[in-house]
Design a protein around this motif. Sequence first.
Motif, PDB file in Angstrom:
ATOM      1  N   UNK A  79      18.496  36.528  71.918  1.00  0.00           N
ATOM      2  CA  UNK A  79      19.390  37.002  70.806  1.00  0.00           C
ATOM      3  C   UNK A  79      20.756  36.503  70.908  1.00  0.00           C
ATOM      4  N   UNK A  80      21.392  36.391  72.252  1.00  0.00           N
ATOM      5  CA  UNK A  80      22.888  35.671  72.110  1.00  0.00           C
ATOM      6  C   UNK A  80      22.758  34.356  71.739  1.00  0.00           C
ATOM      7  N   UNK A  81      21.596  33.531  71.976  1.00  0.00           N
ATOM      8  CA  UNK A  81      21.581  32.281  71.620  1.00  0.00           C
ATOM      9  C   UNK A  81      21.538  32.004  70.067  1.00  0.00           C
ATOM     10  N   UNK A  82      20.804  32.852  69.616  1.00  0.00           N
ATOM     11  CA  UNK A  82      20.724  33.302  68.190  1.00  0.00           C
ATOM     12  C   UNK A  82      21.939  33.417  67.368  1.00  0.00           C
ATOM     13  N   UNK A  83      22.772  34.437  67.976  1.00  0.00           N
ATOM     14  CA  UNK A  83      23.906  34.947  67.693  1.00  0.00           C
ATOM     15  C   UNK A  83      25.033  33.508  67.419  1.00  0.00           C
ATOM     16  N   UNK A  84      24.873  32.990  68.747  1.00  0.00           N
ATOM     17  CA  UNK A  84      26.107  31.666  68.832  1.00  0.00           C
ATOM     18  C   UNK A  84      25.614  30.637  67.935  1.00  0.00           C
ATOM     19  N   UNK A  85      24.415  30.840  67.219  1.00  0.00           N
ATOM     20  CA  UNK A  85      24.016  29.779  66.372  1.00  0.00           C
ATOM     21  C   UNK A  85      24.451  30.087  64.968  1.00  0.00           C
ATOM     22  N   UNK A  86      24.921  31.268  64.892  1.00  0.00           N
ATOM     23  CA  UNK A  86      25.551  31.662  63.384  1.00  0.00           C
ATOM     24  C   UNK A  86      24.503  32.699  62.722  1.00  0.00           C
ATOM     25  N   UNK A  87      23.609  33.382  63.408  1.00  0.00           N
ATOM     26  CA  UNK A  87      22.642  34.330  62.842  1.00  0.00           C
ATOM     27  C   UNK A  87      23.153  35.732  63.030  1.00  0.00           C
ATOM     28  N   UNK A  88      23.064  36.476  62.147  1.00  0.00           N
ATOM     29  CA  UNK A  88      23.275  37.847  62.482  1.00  0.00           C
ATOM     30  C   UNK A  88      21.813  38.715  62.378  1.00  0.00           C
ATOM     31  N   UNK A  89      21.370  38.883  63.503  1.00  0.00           N
ATOM     32  CA  UNK A  89      20.189  39.162  64.002  1.00  0.00           C
ATOM     33  C   UNK A  89      19.869  40.659  63.853  1.00  0.00           C
ATOM     34  N   UNK A  90      18.551  40.755  62.940  1.00  0.00           N
ATOM     35  CA  UNK A  90      18.064  42.268  63.035  1.00  0.00           C
ATOM     36  C   UNK A  90      16.562  41.899  63.630  1.00  0.00           C
ATOM     37  N   UNK A  91      16.327  42.490  64.712  1.00  0.00           N
ATOM     38  CA  UNK A  91      14.999  42.371  65.632  1.00  0.00           C
ATOM     39  C   UNK A  91      14.548  43.813  65.983  1.00  0.00           C
TER      40      UNK A  91
ATOM     41  N   UNK B  62      15.269  25.856  78.493  1.00  0.00           N
ATOM     42  CA  UNK B  62      16.017  24.830  77.657  1.00  0.00           C
ATOM     43  C   UNK B  62      16.220  25.692  76.406  1.00  0.00           C
ATOM     44  N   UNK B  63      16.867  26.691  76.251  1.00  0.00           N
ATOM     45  CA  UNK B  63      17.022  27.470  75.043  1.00  0.00           C
ATOM     46  C   UNK B  63      18.077  26.814  74.047  1.00  0.00           C
ATOM     47  N   UNK B  64      18.872  25.579  74.359  1.00  0.00           N
ATOM     48  CA  UNK B  64      19.592  24.845  73.570  1.00  0.00           C
ATOM     49  C   UNK B  64      18.627  24.361  72.179  1.00  0.00           C
ATOM     50  N   UNK B  65      17.490  24.315  72.647  1.00  0.00           N
ATOM     51  CA  UNK B  65      16.535  23.823  71.531  1.00  0.00           C
ATOM     52  C   UNK B  65      16.174  25.182  70.454  1.00  0.00           C
TER      53      UNK B  65
ATOM     54  N   UNK C 228      17.985  27.099  68.493  1.00  0.00           N
ATOM     55  CA  UNK C 228      18.777  27.133  67.263  1.00  0.00           C
ATOM     56  C   UNK C 228      18.059  26.149  66.162  1.00  0.00           C
ATOM     57  N   UNK C 229      18.040  24.641  66.608  1.00  0.00           N
ATOM     58  CA  UNK C 229      17.529  23.618  65.609  1.00  0.00           C
ATOM     59  C   UNK C 229      16.003  23.846  65.226  1.00  0.00           C
ATOM     60  N   UNK C 230      15.203  24.470  66.254  1.00  0.00           N
ATOM     61  CA  UNK C 230      13.795  24.727  65.872  1.00  0.00           C
ATOM     62  C   UNK C 230      13.863  25.937  64.862  1.00  0.00           C
ATOM     63  N   UNK C 231      14.537  26.954  65.199  1.00  0.00           N
ATOM     64  CA  UNK C 231      14.663  28.103  64.323  1.00  0.00           C
ATOM     65  C   UNK C 231      15.096  27.453  62.926  1.00  0.00           C
ATOM     66  N   UNK C 232      15.990  26.853  62.674  1.00  0.00           N
ATOM     67  CA  UNK C 232      16.618  26.268  61.454  1.00  0.00           C
ATOM     68  C   UNK C 232      15.558  25.433  60.730  1.00  0.00           C
ATOM     69  N   UNK C 233      15.115  24.598  61.555  1.00  0.00           N
ATOM     70  CA  UNK C 233      13.972  23.724  60.828  1.00  0.00           C
ATOM     71  C   UNK C 233      12.695  24.697  60.328  1.00  0.00           C
ATOM     72  N   UNK C 234      12.282  25.491  61.148  1.00  0.00           N
ATOM     73  CA  UNK C 234      11.057  26.466  60.666  1.00  0.00           C
ATOM     74  C   UNK C 234      11.511  27.213  59.484  1.00  0.00           C
ATOM     75  N   UNK C 235      12.768  27.516  59.512  1.00  0.00           N
ATOM     76  CA  UNK C 235      13.079  28.436  58.029  1.00  0.00           C
ATOM     77  C   UNK C 235      13.293  27.557  57.002  1.00  0.00           C
ATOM     78  N   UNK C 236      13.700  26.471  57.257  1.00  0.00           N
ATOM     79  CA  UNK C 236      13.691  25.608  55.939  1.00  0.00           C
ATOM     80  C   UNK C 236      12.226  25.249  55.403  1.00  0.00           C
ATOM     81  N   UNK C 237      11.327  24.888  56.465  1.00  0.00           N
ATOM     82  CA  UNK C 237      10.103  24.631  55.986  1.00  0.00           C
ATOM     83  C   UNK C 237       9.301  25.584  55.386  1.00  0.00           C
ATOM     84  N   UNK C 238       9.621  26.846  56.148  1.00  0.00           N
ATOM     85  CA  UNK C 238       9.092  28.201  55.508  1.00  0.00           C
ATOM     86  C   UNK C 238       9.350  28.436  54.141  1.00  0.00           C
ATOM     87  N   UNK C 239      10.422  28.214  53.763  1.00  0.00           N
ATOM     88  CA  UNK C 239      11.254  28.145  52.493  1.00  0.00           C
ATOM     89  C   UNK C 239      10.516  27.020  51.506  1.00  0.00           C
ATOM     90  N   UNK C 240      10.238  25.939  51.998  1.00  0.00           N
ATOM     91  CA  UNK C 240       9.555  25.013  51.249  1.00  0.00           C
ATOM     92  C   UNK C 240       8.258  25.458  50.804  1.00  0.00           C
TER      93      UNK C 240
END
Length: 345
Positions: A21-33, A109-112, A114-126
């Motif tokens: 959750x902290x990693x997601x918040x650092x990535x610019x997300x306002x998380x509801x979970x 390796x949680x650095x991966x 944020x990029x994975x979440x951003x990519x999958x959200x884009x592809x889900x939108x498509x």
Amino acid sequence: MGIPLRVLLVEDSEDDALLMLRELQRGGYQVTFERIDTPTAMKAAIAGETWDIVICDYSMPTFSAPAALKQVKESGLDLPFIIVSGTIGEDTAVAAMKAGAHDYIIKGNLARLIPAVARELREALVRRERKQAEEQIKASLQEKEVLLKEIHHRVKNNLQIISSLLNLQAEYIKDNQALEVFKDSQNRIDSMALIHEKLYQSQDLAKINFADYIQDLVTNLFYSYNVNSSAITLKMNVEEVFLAIDAAIPCGLIINELISNSLKYAFPQRELGEICIDFCSIEANLFKLTISDNGVGFAQDFDFQATESLGLRLVKGLTHQLQGNIDFISYNGVEYKIIFPTKNF
């Protein structure tokens, strides 16, 4: 304000959940979970809330990523599903991806993430936009089908009204020749109305089963001319061929004219006779129609190409419209052989 993100977190470790959750918040997300770790809680969470993404540990005491993924699939939801685990091996990860998981990340390796979440959200939108577009196209096609059926139905009804008006008008005509002209016109209109009736009854609004059409058309003609079917028999050898409206209408009118001619003129004394119809496909998109009778035929000096008969002139004109060729033989009756192409649908 960060980017709103609704996360279903399938994780038995509260500490690991907080790290993600902290990693997601650092990535610019306002998380509801919601954090869950049992099959029952997973089912309730899917049914009760709307989620943007599922982040799932691979192995938990009472639950697992494959089981969680199965629940997501069974729900019918298209949710990005990312596995975050410290115990998953490469082979296991590949198997999970084949089963439908979108990515896997090692907890060290949680650095991966944020990029994975951003990519999958884009592809889900498509995928959602593509699905919406497909549903809109499907709905539009269904509307057009309904409209086309209504058009064919109304055209058929209007043609039948014209036919009925001709029938009413004919009751006031005393001249037999004029009555025949009215009957011929009525049968031509009925042959076209039958095409539209078959089209709006058909599952495929572009084409009709022409074998069924020929059977109904000839039955109507025998009834119209009050033919004794025990005296004049009909032999049909018709393949199950489907024709589009631009070929079906001229071909139907040709059959109407030639069968009408046989019924009116081939057996003047109502003697025993036979009318034959053959319709088949010679090769792809090329058809042969043969209509014959064993009646009196034409005079020896009859010139088919120079005839003044309206019906036969119509037949020649309609054959030309079909871009076909017609052969005529008058021997022991008459035979018309028409070969014509159709478009590939």
